[in-house]
Design a protein around this motif. Sequence first.
Motif, mmCIF file in Angstrom:
data_model
loop_
_atom_site.group_PDB
_atom_site.id
_atom_site.type_symbol
_atom_site.label_atom_id
_atom_site.label_comp_id
_atom_site.label_asym_id
_atom_site.label_seq_id
_atom_site.Cartn_x
_atom_site.Cartn_y
_atom_site.Cartn_z
ATOM 1 N N GLY A 94 -1.097 10.056 -3.816
ATOM 2 C CA GLY A 94 -1.018 11.344 -3.132
ATOM 3 C C GLY A 94 -0.131 12.337 -3.871
ATOM 4 N N THR A 150 1.699 2.609 -3.478
ATOM 5 C CA THR A 150 0.425 2.923 -4.132
ATOM 6 C C THR A 150 -0.129 4.244 -3.611
ATOM 7 O OG1 THR A 150 -0.031 0.554 -4.309
ATOM 8 C CG2 THR A 150 -1.897 2.044 -4.589
ATOM 9 N N MET A 151 -0.150 4.412 -2.289
ATOM 10 C CA MET A 151 -0.694 5.647 -1.702
ATOM 11 C C MET A 151 0.228 6.839 -1.931
ATOM 12 S SD MET A 151 -2.702 4.548 1.720
ATOM 13 C CE MET A 151 -1.711 3.214 2.338
ATOM 14 N N ALA A 170 0.819 -1.218 0.000
ATOM 15 C CA ALA A 170 0.000 0.000 0.000
ATOM 16 C C ALA A 170 0.853 1.269 0.000
ATOM 17 C CB ALA A 170 -0.929 0.006 1.208
#
Length: 113
Positions: A53, A48-49, A45
Amino acid sequence: MHFFIGLFQCLSMVPGTSRAAATIIGGVFNGLDKKQATEFSFLLAVPTMMAAGGYDLLKSELVFTNAQITMLGVGFFVAFVSAWIAVKLFLKYVSNHGFTAFGWYRIAWGFCF
């Protein structure tokens, strides 16, 4: 193996599907134990985040003041620490109890939205 877990992550593009659940299931199907699959899911994650962002910040074309950059940094730090604590607690719970409660939670949450 990691490629196939990534393919399971693609299932989270279906509305109502949990990215974490999809990658955890993908990890278990590819031979990881529950704890390893959960750790890998949460580590997966991070990029990905960060990409999502970062892309959102670039797309917004905002010019930040020093105070806003400071607030962004503090927010990042607080989010990082609270996520770390949540992941540690979740890993401990999964190691002792399994995924049943998490599964029911995701099903209930899916019906709400």
